[in-house]
Design an enzyme around this catalytic site. Structure first.
Site, PDB file in Angstrom:
ATOM      1  N   CYS A  99       0.847  -1.192   0.000  1.00 38.08           N
ATOM      2  CA  CYS A  99       0.000   0.000   0.000  1.00 38.08           C
ATOM      3  C   CYS A  99       0.883   1.243   0.000  1.00 38.08           C
ATOM      4  O   CYS A  99       1.892   1.307   0.721  1.00 38.08           O
ATOM      5  CB  CYS A  99      -0.900  -0.007   1.232  1.00 38.08           C
ATOM      6  SG  CYS A  99      -1.971   1.448   1.346  1.00 38.08           S
ATOM      7  N   CYS A 103       0.784   4.428   6.993  1.00 38.89           N
ATOM      8  CA  CYS A 103       0.166   4.264   8.311  1.00 38.89           C
ATOM      9  C   CYS A 103       1.123   3.512   9.236  1.00 38.89           C
ATOM     10  O   CYS A 103       1.576   2.406   8.918  1.00 38.89           O
ATOM     11  CB  CYS A 103      -1.155   3.511   8.191  1.00 38.89           C
ATOM     12  SG  CYS A 103      -2.346   4.309   7.071  1.00 38.89           S
ATOM     13  N   CYS A 106       0.441  -0.298  10.309  1.00 42.48           N
ATOM     14  CA  CYS A 106      -0.007  -1.289   9.332  1.00 42.48           C
ATOM     15  C   CYS A 106       1.137  -2.022   8.642  1.00 42.48           C
ATOM     16  O   CYS A 106       2.016  -1.401   8.030  1.00 42.48           O
ATOM     17  CB  CYS A 106      -0.890  -0.606   8.285  1.00 42.48           C
ATOM     18  SG  CYS A 106      -1.651  -1.771   7.131  1.00 42.48           S
ATOM     19  N   CYS A 145     -17.092  -8.389   4.820  1.00 46.28           N
ATOM     20  CA  CYS A 145     -16.298  -7.169   4.642  1.00 46.28           C
ATOM     21  C   CYS A 145     -15.076  -7.477   3.782  1.00 46.28           C
ATOM     22  O   CYS A 145     -14.384  -8.473   4.020  1.00 46.28           O
ATOM     23  CB  CYS A 145     -15.852  -6.624   5.985  1.00 46.28           C
ATOM     24  SG  CYS A 145     -17.222  -6.324   7.131  1.00 46.28           S
ATOM     25  N   CYS A 176     -19.694  -4.928   3.066  1.00 44.73           N
ATOM     26  CA  CYS A 176     -18.908  -3.792   3.542  1.00 44.73           C
ATOM     27  C   CYS A 176     -17.580  -3.813   2.797  1.00 44.73           C
ATOM     28  O   CYS A 176     -17.047  -4.884   2.498  1.00 44.73           O
ATOM     29  CB  CYS A 176     -18.671  -3.892   5.048  1.00 44.73           C
ATOM     30  SG  CYS A 176     -17.683  -2.522   5.734  1.00 44.73           S
ATOM     31  N   CYS A 236     -19.103   3.222   8.216  1.00 39.98           N
ATOM     32  CA  CYS A 236     -18.399   2.447   9.233  1.00 39.98           C
ATOM     33  C   CYS A 236     -17.086   3.171   9.494  1.00 39.98           C
ATOM     34  O   CYS A 236     -16.229   3.244   8.608  1.00 39.98           O
ATOM     35  CB  CYS A 236     -18.154   1.019   8.744  1.00 39.98           C
ATOM     36  SG  CYS A 236     -17.176  -0.006   9.875  1.00 39.98           S
ATOM     37  N   ARG A 312     -18.266  -2.060  17.380  1.00 42.51           N
ATOM     38  CA  ARG A 312     -17.629  -3.338  17.069  1.00 42.51           C
ATOM     39  C   ARG A 312     -16.374  -3.564  17.898  1.00 42.51           C
ATOM     40  O   ARG A 312     -15.478  -2.721  17.954  1.00 42.51           O
ATOM     41  CB  ARG A 312     -17.278  -3.418  15.577  1.00 42.51           C
ATOM     42  CG  ARG A 312     -16.505  -4.684  15.206  1.00 42.51           C
ATOM     43  CD  ARG A 312     -16.338  -4.817  13.711  1.00 42.51           C
ATOM     44  NE  ARG A 312     -17.637  -5.067  13.089  1.00 42.51           N
ATOM     45  CZ  ARG A 312     -17.965  -4.651  11.872  1.00 42.51           C
ATOM     46  NH1 ARG A 312     -17.115  -3.958  11.163  1.00 42.51           N
ATOM     47  NH2 ARG A 312     -19.145  -4.947  11.382  1.00 42.51           N
TER      48      ARG A 312
END
Length: 392
Positions: A99, A103, A106, A145, A176, A236, A312
């Site tokens: 990616c 972040c 991650c 998801c 999702c 979400c 959640r």
């Protein structure tokens, strides 16, 4: 302390219209009937549901004695949801690794791959995604998801994504997706395909955000959430606690949710799973992890402040004991992920989840997917296929 409930300091009943102090022990109500008490509780709870908490009030919630906070959170939960019912989701990575975002938590970031050694994978074939969705449905999940390690989906990715939404919905599952940033046109395309939820976490407070990621801004995240909301897709959006942020940052994050025109329908509250080789993972492994009870406090405050949202219990759950998970559900969590893996990190085993649900007396919610706005129509006479936009 308007809107806050405390049982540590009993109070007497008064007639002030703005009194929402909440719970008063029954011994102080000897002259009142059970029906009157129930009416008082219902009226008080309705007021709490309508209340937009200020930052000061959110901070006061965090400072409540834990048992008082859990009692209030569970009361709010039962007013808005079926008691002992949980929504179960399964999460699948449809494109893993490399990616372009940086972040700090991650392992999928291309910026950290030399240290994390995560192997990048191309998009999963549609048939493999559908096979996973069928397994998820058979296991009891109501929502499927799908996450892709993209900064944003490209133009060429959209047909693939739309096909997945339609095919998974055809199985009777809610859908999702979390694909990174979206523009308004992409959000409308996903809405037309019938996407139920789009996940785009704020991660933390605005003040702490630059300690987490630099390749997109906080306002970029809010813009995507706005596009999703305007398209008609359920939002979400949650956070990750335990990244080195302060309680003030957790307070600010809740307050940010309340500044939105409408709070997200689904709010994941993650606990950082520290991954060696990621900047924030290495920081937490060196300095120590956030106490679980602070995570549970955050769940409870989110429940109280966003009474009609699903809250959640997300990443980090695999490290909890049965008792700690029970506390999290008592705090108002009513959604969690099934499966042994959340994208690239571990999760509690499904067999263990089934055992715990049985012991706690929890039941799974039934799926209720939205119909797509655009459906394919086949003309038998001409042999042509076209698309029709459904009206609400």
């Amino acid at each position: 302390m308007a809107g806050l409930l405390s049982i540590s300091e009993p109070t007497t009943v008064n007639d002030k219209a703005d009194d929402t102090s909440g719970f008063v022990p029954s011994t102080l109500h000897s002259a009142k009937s059970a029906t009157a008490l129930a009416t008082d509780a219902t009226q008080n709870q309705t007021h709490l549901n309508d209340h937009k908490y200020s930052r000061t009030e959110i901070a006061e919630l965090f400072d409540l004695p834990l048992m008082d906070l859990l009692l209030q959170a569970q009361s709010v939960h039962r007013e808005n949801f079926t008691a002992n019912e949980v929504q179960i989701s399964t999460l699948l990575s449809i494109k893993t690794g490399n990616c372009p975002e940086d972040c700090g938590y991650c392992s999928q970031s291309g910026h950290h791959r030399d240290k994390t050694q995560l192997q990048a994978e191309k998009r999963l074939a549609v048939d493999k995604v559908l096979a996973a969705a069928k397994r998820a449905k058979a296991s009891g999940s109501s929502r499927f998801c799908m996450g892709a390690a993209w900064k944003h989906p490209s133009h060429k990715d959209m047909p693939y994504v739309i096909e997945l939404i339609r095919e998974v919905k055809a199985l009777g599952l809610e859908t999702c997706m979390t694909l990174g940033m979206l523009d308004s046109e992409q959000a409308l395309q996903l809405a037309d395909a019938g996407l139920d939820y789009y996940n785009h976490n704020l991660d933390t407070s605005r003040n702490y955000y630059d300690q987490v990621v630099s390749t997109r801004s906080y306002d970029d995240r809010l813009d995507t959430i706005s596009h999703v909301r305007n398209s008609g897709i359920h939002v979400c959006s949650g956070n990750i606690v335990g990244m080195g942020e302060s309680r003030d940052d957790r307070i600010d994050w809740v307050h940010e949710l309340l500044k939105m025109p409408k709070a997200p329908e689904s709010i994941p509250v993650n606990l950082l799973v520290p991954i060696k080789g990621t900047p924030l993972g290495d920081k937490v492994l060196s300095e120590g992890e956030l106490p679980v009870l602070e995570w549970i406090r955050t769940i409870a405050v989110a429940r109280i402040c966003c009474p009609t949202s699903y809250v959640r219990l997300s990443a980090g759950r695999e490290s909890l004991s049965d008792a700690e998970q029970a506390l999290a559900f008592m705090a108002g969590a009513n959604s969690f992920f099934y499966g042994d893996k959340l994208l690239t990190t571990g999760n509690a085993s499904q067999a263990n989840d089934n055992r715990l649900m049985q012991e706690l007396g929890l039941t799974a919610q039934i799926a209720a997917p939205k119909a797509p706005k655009v459906v394919a129509v086949f003309d038998a006479a001409s042999g042509q296929q076209s698309e029709v936009l459904l009206t609400e």
